[in-house]
Design a protein around this motif. Structure first.
Motif, short mmCIF file in Angstrom:
data_model
loop_
_atom_site.label_atom_id
_atom_site.label_comp_id
_atom_site.label_asym_id
_atom_site.label_seq_id
_atom_site.Cartn_x
_atom_site.Cartn_y
_atom_site.Cartn_z
N SER A 114 8.37 -11.53 9.34
CA SER A 114 7.77 -10.27 8.84
C SER A 114 6.44 -10.50 8.22
N GLY A 151 14.91 -14.77 -3.82
CA GLY A 151 15.05 -15.41 -2.30
C GLY A 151 14.98 -16.67 -2.33
N THR A 204 13.62 -14.90 8.86
CA THR A 204 13.35 -13.14 9.01
C THR A 204 11.66 -12.76 7.94
N VAL A 205 12.06 -13.46 6.80
CA VAL A 205 10.76 -13.35 5.91
C VAL A 205 9.62 -13.85 6.65
N LEU A 216 9.64 -8.64 -0.19
CA LEU A 216 10.65 -8.94 0.80
C LEU A 216 11.55 -9.89 0.28
N HIS A 217 12.86 -10.01 0.78
CA HIS A 217 14.08 -10.69 0.25
C HIS A 217 14.98 -11.05 1.50
N ASP A 218 15.10 -12.02 2.15
CA ASP A 218 16.02 -11.96 3.16
C ASP A 218 16.05 -13.48 3.68
#
Ligand code: C5P
Length: 233
Positions: free
Chosen positions: A72, A90, A68-69, A62-64
């Motif tokens: 998620s 990130g 959001t991360v 994951l990378h946001d």
């Protein structure tokens, strides 16, 4: 500390992965599920493999933005995976948010690790395209330190870097290392490889092994050999 062999199940359908896992009758290997299979089959494939008794490393990188991360990761935590990951690029803020999102109300959570620089990114591309001017090995160690400071459990790295990561981040910080090959096996597209025994000697905590097991004539025998060499049993 738990050391284990994780099989990279790089299959793109449920049928293929279940057919592969059905060969294992007495063992329940730790398996890695990547984006390919997850995007093809959805969360149900994770639930199904988990129900069969396997530990799962869900490799979605994951990378946001942190919010959001975090949200998620809460979803992945409910899926009851055993290990998942983010990109260290990130930022520490994103990595801490990931850890918070992953932590269940009772304080437990899956292991959370970070990817430092992808091995597909060369120093040249990193410097000229991404404008990261430091040498790649220093960048990798710096990202590992950021990962530790954000409270994560470890990083993905080459077996050749495991010792250095432990020097910088401590013995308890986990090194999860792909690029493992048997001494008498095919190297394939991997560049910097180590045998399971060397990976152990150099301090890997978990080795991630794909094709040497999945493409073997006898995958169960190859898995057992890997475990025996890595754990020294
Ligand atoms: O088949 P093989 O043993 O090369 O598979 C290694 C697994 O580890 C693959 O799923 C690959 O995507 C993953 N990986 C890697 N190198 C990295 C990060 C992940 O080979 N730096």
């Amino acid at each position: 500390m738990a050391k284990d062999v994780i099989i990279a199940c790089d299959f793109n359908s449920k049928e293929e992965v279940l057919n592969f896992l059905s060969k294992f009758e007495n063992e329940k290997p730790f398996v890695k599920i990547g984006m390919e299979l997850f995007y093809a089959e959805g969360p149900e494939i994770v639930r199904e493999i988990k129900k069969m008794g396997h530990k799962i490393f869900l490799d979605l990188k994951l990378h946001d933005i942190p919010n959001t991360v975090k949200k998620s990761m809460a979803v992945l935590s409910n899926l009851d995976v055993d290990m998942c990951n983010v990109h260290a690029a990130g930022t520490k803020g994103m990595m801490s948010a990931a850890r918070e999102g992953l932590t269940r109300p009772d304080g437990t959570r899956p292991l959370l690790i970070a990817v430092t620089q992808l091995t597909s990114t060369s120093e040249e591309v990193m410097q000229q395209e991404l404008w990261i001017e430091k040498p790649i090995d220093e960048t990798v160690m710096h990202y590992a330190k950021n990962t530790m400071e954000a409270g994560l459990d470890g990083v993905v790295c080459s077996p050749l870097e495991a010792g250095k990561v432990h020097e910088v981040c401590g013995e308890k910080f986990l090194t999860i290392t792909p690029g493992v090959r048997f001494a008498d096996g095919d190297v394939g597209d991997q560049k910097r490889v180590a045998t399971p025994a060397k990976a152990r000697e150099w301090g890997s905590d978990y080795i991630v092994v794909g094709r040497p097991i999945t493409q073997a004539a006898d995958p169960v025998a190859a898995y057992k050999r890997c475990v025996a060499e890595f754990l020294g049993e």
